[in-house]
Motif scaffolding. Structure first.
Motif, mmCIF file in Angstrom:
data_model
loop_
_atom_site.group_PDB
_atom_site.id
_atom_site.type_symbol
_atom_site.label_atom_id
_atom_site.label_comp_id
_atom_site.label_asym_id
_atom_site.label_seq_id
_atom_site.Cartn_x
_atom_site.Cartn_y
_atom_site.Cartn_z
ATOM 1 N N CYS A 66 7.369 0.508 4.889
ATOM 2 C CA CYS A 66 7.914 0.177 3.572
ATOM 3 C C CYS A 66 7.354 -1.129 3.017
ATOM 4 O O CYS A 66 6.984 -1.201 1.837
ATOM 5 C CB CYS A 66 9.431 0.110 3.640
ATOM 6 N N GLY A 67 7.329 -2.177 3.832
ATOM 7 C CA GLY A 67 6.825 -3.455 3.355
ATOM 8 C C GLY A 67 5.382 -3.375 2.875
ATOM 9 O O GLY A 67 5.063 -3.800 1.751
ATOM 10 N N PRO A 68 4.466 -2.831 3.688
ATOM 11 C CA PRO A 68 3.080 -2.685 3.229
ATOM 12 C C PRO A 68 2.941 -1.786 2.005
ATOM 13 O O PRO A 68 2.104 -2.042 1.137
ATOM 14 C CB PRO A 68 2.375 -2.089 4.443
ATOM 15 N N GLN A 69 3.751 -0.729 1.926
ATOM 16 C CA GLN A 69 3.689 0.122 0.734
ATOM 17 C C GLN A 69 4.131 -0.643 -0.508
ATOM 18 O O GLN A 69 3.552 -0.478 -1.584
ATOM 19 C CB GLN A 69 4.557 1.362 0.917
ATOM 20 N N LEU A 70 5.165 -1.466 -0.376
ATOM 21 C CA LEU A 70 5.625 -2.264 -1.513
ATOM 22 C C LEU A 70 4.522 -3.210 -1.971
ATOM 23 O O LEU A 70 4.222 -3.296 -3.174
ATOM 24 C CB LEU A 70 6.875 -3.046 -1.127
ATOM 25 N N ARG A 71 3.913 -3.899 -1.035
ATOM 26 C CA ARG A 71 2.833 -4.851 -1.369
ATOM 27 C C ARG A 71 1.666 -4.130 -2.042
ATOM 28 O O ARG A 71 1.147 -4.573 -3.079
ATOM 29 C CB ARG A 71 2.389 -5.563 -0.085
ATOM 30 N N GLU A 72 1.249 -3.011 -1.467
ATOM 31 C CA GLU A 72 0.150 -2.227 -2.042
ATOM 32 C C GLU A 72 0.499 -1.740 -3.443
ATOM 33 O O GLU A 72 -0.327 -1.831 -4.372
ATOM 34 C CB GLU A 72 -0.151 -1.020 -1.145
ATOM 35 N N SER A 73 1.720 -1.244 -3.602
ATOM 36 C CA SER A 73 2.122 -0.653 -4.880
ATOM 37 C C SER A 73 2.119 -1.682 -5.997
ATOM 38 O O SER A 73 1.679 -1.393 -7.117
ATOM 39 C CB SER A 73 3.505 -0.024 -4.748
ATOM 40 N N VAL A 74 2.622 -2.882 -5.711
ATOM 41 C CA VAL A 74 2.661 -3.915 -6.745
ATOM 42 C C VAL A 74 1.251 -4.223 -7.243
ATOM 43 O O VAL A 74 1.008 -4.312 -8.460
ATOM 44 C CB VAL A 74 3.362 -5.186 -6.217
#
Length: 214
Positions: free
Chosen positions: A81-89
């Motif tokens: 979740c954390g890496p996906q959030l960073r990537e998505s932003v």
């Protein structure tokens, strides 16, 4: 389709908007315009973050991101979740669009239940089996509020940044046209590979895991 056929609800109305500069641990920085809303069917305090040039984006890139305290805040490796959030932003800021941040901890089961499910996963159950062993749904998330927020922002046709086919299917039923589903990257670690494999095998997430880990 009619409103009945699509399960469409009235659009949410914007309650407030405020600009917030975001800085991630790796130094990436971007400014977001954060929206709050009136009229959400579940009454929860969900947010939408406008990133990049939303006016000139054409079809906006949109991520529905369910809150994950352990991954988003504490950097847990048990999920992606954390890496996906960073990537998505970053990707949304480049393309122009919205990050819809949904207060749906643990696929809708809540933080304490999620941690109880983690304990069961340590005995050998996968993420879905652990939820059902607790008498809870495998995935209790409902994206009605997300569709209301997007409609309230005028984003009724989107490119959806997601590996999860259920998100696209729910949005379509709720009156949001998904012109394209764009996969995220694969954020695999020794601690989350079983979790990712369960998402691929059990709910059809579009993660090319076999090519990466065998």
């Amino acid at each position: 389709m009619t409103q009945t056929e699509t399960d469409q609800q009235p659009p949410a109305t914007v309650r407030s908007r405020v600009r917030i500069p975001l800085t991630f641990p790796d130094g990436f920085r971007v400014e977001a315009e954060v929206f709050t809303f009136h009229g959400l069917t579940d009454g929860a305090e969900h947010l939408a973050l406008a990133l990049g040039d939303t006016d000139g984006a054409g079809i906006p890139l949109v991520r529905l991101h369910s809150e994950c305290l352990t991954g988003d805040v504490f950097g847990s490796d048990r999920c992606d979740c954390g890496p996906q959030l960073r990537e998505s932003v970053e990707r949304i800021a480049e393309a122009g669009g919205y990050l819809v941040y949904l207060r749906q901890e643990g696929r809708g089961i809540g933080l304490y239940n999620k941690l109880d499910a983690y304990a069961l996963q340590d005995t050998g159950l996968d993420t879905y089996q652990a939820n059902t062993a607790l008498g809870l749904p495998e995935d209790g998330r409902d994206y009605t509020a997300a569709a209301q927020m997007l409609a309230g922002l005028g984003a009724t046709t989107v490119a959806l940044l997601s590996n999860n086919p259920d998100k696209a299917e729910q949005l379509a039923r709720l009156g949001i046209e998904v012109a394209e589903r764009v996969p995220t990257g694969v954020h695999v670690s020794a601690s989350n590979v079983r979790y990712l494999r369960a998402k691929v095998e059990h709910t059809g997430h579009s993660i090319p895991l076999a090519r990466l880990v065998g």
